[in-house]
Motif scaffolding. Structure first.
Motif, PDB file in Angstrom:
ATOM      1  N   GLN A   1       0.819  -1.223   0.000  1.00  0.00           N
ATOM      2  CA  GLN A   1       0.000   0.000   0.000  1.00  0.00           C
ATOM      3  C   GLN A   1       0.851   1.270   0.000  1.00  0.00           C
ATOM      4  OE1 GLN A   1      -4.155  -0.970   2.356  1.00  0.00           O
ATOM      5  NE2 GLN A   1      -2.428  -0.333   3.590  1.00  0.00           N
ATOM      6  N   GLY A   2       2.005   1.182   0.643  1.00  0.00           N
ATOM      7  CA  GLY A   2       2.859   2.360   0.770  1.00  0.00           C
ATOM      8  C   GLY A   2       2.269   3.456   1.624  1.00  0.00           C
ATOM      9  N   LEU A   3       1.500   3.086   2.649  1.00  0.00           N
ATOM     10  CA  LEU A   3       0.780   4.088   3.444  1.00  0.00           C
ATOM     11  C   LEU A   3       1.206   4.138   4.908  1.00  0.00           C
ATOM     12  CD1 LEU A   3      -2.878   3.600   2.104  1.00  0.00           C
ATOM     13  CD2 LEU A   3      -1.362   5.551   1.693  1.00  0.00           C
ATOM     14  N   TYR A   4       2.054   3.238   5.351  1.00  0.00           N
ATOM     15  CA  TYR A   4       2.292   3.189   6.801  1.00  0.00           C
ATOM     16  C   TYR A   4       3.068   4.391   7.319  1.00  0.00           C
ATOM     17  CZ  TYR A   4       6.854   0.831   5.821  1.00  0.00           C
ATOM     18  OH  TYR A   4       8.106   0.484   5.376  1.00  0.00           O
ATOM     19  N   VAL A   5       3.884   5.011   6.486  1.00  0.00           N
ATOM     20  CA  VAL A   5       4.567   6.236   6.921  1.00  0.00           C
ATOM     21  C   VAL A   5       3.553   7.365   7.087  1.00  0.00           C
ATOM     22  CG1 VAL A   5       6.254   8.002   6.289  1.00  0.00           C
ATOM     23  CG2 VAL A   5       6.790   5.576   5.939  1.00  0.00           C
ATOM     24  N   GLN A   6       2.626   7.479   6.152  1.00  0.00           N
ATOM     25  CA  GLN A   6       1.571   8.490   6.263  1.00  0.00           C
ATOM     26  C   GLN A   6       0.744   8.256   7.523  1.00  0.00           C
ATOM     27  OE1 GLN A   6      -1.088   8.880   2.825  1.00  0.00           O
ATOM     28  NE2 GLN A   6      -2.805   9.345   4.192  1.00  0.00           N
ATOM     29  N   ALA A   7       0.401   6.992   7.783  1.00  0.00           N
ATOM     30  CA  ALA A   7      -0.381   6.673   8.977  1.00  0.00           C
ATOM     31  C   ALA A   7       0.386   7.062  10.240  1.00  0.00           C
ATOM     32  CB  ALA A   7      -0.713   5.182   9.000  1.00  0.00           C
ATOM     33  N   TRP A   8       1.684   6.805  10.235  1.00  0.00           N
ATOM     34  CA  TRP A   8       2.500   7.147  11.407  1.00  0.00           C
ATOM     35  C   TRP A   8       2.486   8.651  11.666  1.00  0.00           C
ATOM     36  CZ3 TRP A   8       4.055   4.434  15.307  1.00  0.00           C
ATOM     37  CH2 TRP A   8       5.021   4.951  16.171  1.00  0.00           C
ATOM     38  N   LYS A   9       2.567   9.444  10.604  1.00  0.00           N
ATOM     39  CA  LYS A   9       2.537  10.904  10.762  1.00  0.00           C
ATOM     40  C   LYS A   9       1.234  11.345  11.438  1.00  0.00           C
ATOM     41  CE  LYS A   9       6.492  12.058   8.943  1.00  0.00           C
ATOM     42  NZ  LYS A   9       7.568  12.651   9.800  1.00  0.00           N
ATOM     43  N   GLU A  10       0.126  10.737  11.052  1.00  0.00           N
ATOM     44  CA  GLU A  10      -1.153  11.086  11.670  1.00  0.00           C
ATOM     45  C   GLU A  10      -1.175  10.642  13.134  1.00  0.00           C
ATOM     46  OE1 GLU A  10      -4.804  10.486   9.517  1.00  0.00           O
ATOM     47  OE2 GLU A  10      -3.714  10.141   7.650  1.00  0.00           O
ATOM     48  N   MET A  11      -0.599   9.491  13.412  1.00  0.00           N
ATOM     49  CA  MET A  11      -0.545   9.012  14.791  1.00  0.00           C
ATOM     50  C   MET A  11       0.343   9.895  15.654  1.00  0.00           C
ATOM     51  SD  MET A  11      -0.512   4.933  13.914  1.00  0.00           S
ATOM     52  CE  MET A  11       0.163   4.426  15.485  1.00  0.00           C
ATOM     53  N   GLU A  12       1.407  10.423  15.082  1.00  0.00           N
ATOM     54  CA  GLU A  12       2.248  11.360  15.824  1.00  0.00           C
ATOM     55  C   GLU A  12       1.446  12.582  16.256  1.00  0.00           C
ATOM     56  OE1 GLU A  12       6.790  10.592  14.201  1.00  0.00           O
ATOM     57  OE2 GLU A  12       5.490  11.947  13.063  1.00  0.00           O
ATOM     58  N   ARG A  13       0.561  13.069  15.388  1.00  0.00           N
ATOM     59  CA  ARG A  13      -0.262  14.224  15.753  1.00  0.00           C
ATOM     60  C   ARG A  13      -1.227  13.869  16.892  1.00  0.00           C
ATOM     61  NH1 ARG A  13       2.883  15.173  12.245  1.00  0.00           N
ATOM     62  NH2 ARG A  13       4.083  15.316  14.169  1.00  0.00           N
TER      63      ARG A  13
END
Length: 273
Positions: free
Chosen positions: A110-122
């Protein structure tokens, strides 16, 4: 109950209770049994479809919220909308905050886990989550994540049991300050039948499950056994008072066979929706 301190200073009970495959209609009773037995760490996930039952048990026990550590996880198919998915989980649990939130699988296709992590950081910065982490992340997934992460994951929850210890990955996690959490800690029961485990259990007048769980605790793993049987739930919790010798620990560690039981995180791509 022993606790470990995560890399952000939050403490987590080392022995937790998992509710994977616990039917939604049985979850509240099962979690109430676990809390009555002494567990103060409950591990669920949106994909398990039983967050509501976990929340109902917490609400009905009368135990102070701050005394219970709750983990839930982001479904694979929701990595592109992690904030919305988290809010849905939080509401299902009926909680103001979650103690630990994990990306359930990397799903590299999917290539989305980095994006998901950024949202979780917020979400972490907004104090809606006390700690954030990952699950089923292999070494290369961690490397990719850490290239841009502002926060190092607090936990990596992985398949880990005596016959599949992932020692290299576990060692890397610990070197990075990431605690290792073991799911399928008993090898789905397969690791309970070997001569080493049964002989140690006999010597200690313990169950074979208690012996394997005591090995996990002595090794430094966070561990989350599951059961729907009240007697077994109490037995597993009692593993926290079992001490094994160095030779006994070594005998269990020698059971390594490299036999993964679950999906391979390098290629797993199911959505969980």
């Amino acid at each position: 109950m022993s606790e470990l301190t995560l890399n952000n200073g939050v403490t987590i009970p080392q022995l937790g209770f998992g509710v994977f495959q616990v039917p939604p209609e049985d979850t509240q009773r099962t979690v109430e049994d676990a809390l009555a037995a002494g567990y103060r760490h409950i591990d669920t996930a949106a994909a398990y479809q039983n967050e509501e039952g976990v929340g109902a048990a917490i609400a009905d026990t009368g135990i102070a919220r701050e005394d219970i550590f709750i983990t839930t996880k982001l479904r694979n198919g929701e990595q592109g909308r992690a904030q919305e998915a988290f809010q849905n989980s939080r509401k299902a649990l009926g909680l103001d905050y979650v103690d630990l939130y994990l990306i359930h699988w990397p799903v590299p296709s999917q290539g989305l886990y980095v994006q998901a992590w950024k949202e979780m950081e917020r979400l972490y910065e907004n104090k809606e989550i006390r700690a954030i982490g990952v699950s089923n992340f292999l070494s290369d997934h961690l490397d990719t994540l850490l290239e841009s992460a502002e926060i190092v994951p607090a936990v990596n929850q992985i398949e880990l049991h005596p016959s599949y210890q992932q020692a290299e990955l576990a060692g890397k996690c610990r070197s990075l300050g990431i605690e290792v959490e073991a799911y399928s800690p008993l090898g789905q029961g397969a690791d309970l039948n070997g001569n080493a485990v049964t002989s140690i259990a006999t010597a200690h007048n313990a169950t074979t499950a208690q012996v394997v769980l005591a090995w996990h605790l002595a090794t430094g793993n966070i561990v989350i056994p599951k059961s729907v049987d009240p007697g077994r739930i109490r037995e597993n919790f009692a593993a926290s008072s079992l001490t094994l010798s160095d030779d006994e620990l070594a005998a269990i560690s020698a059971l390594e066979s490299g036999a993964r039981l679950g999906s391979d995180p390098a290629v797993a791509s199911f959505t969980q929706l």
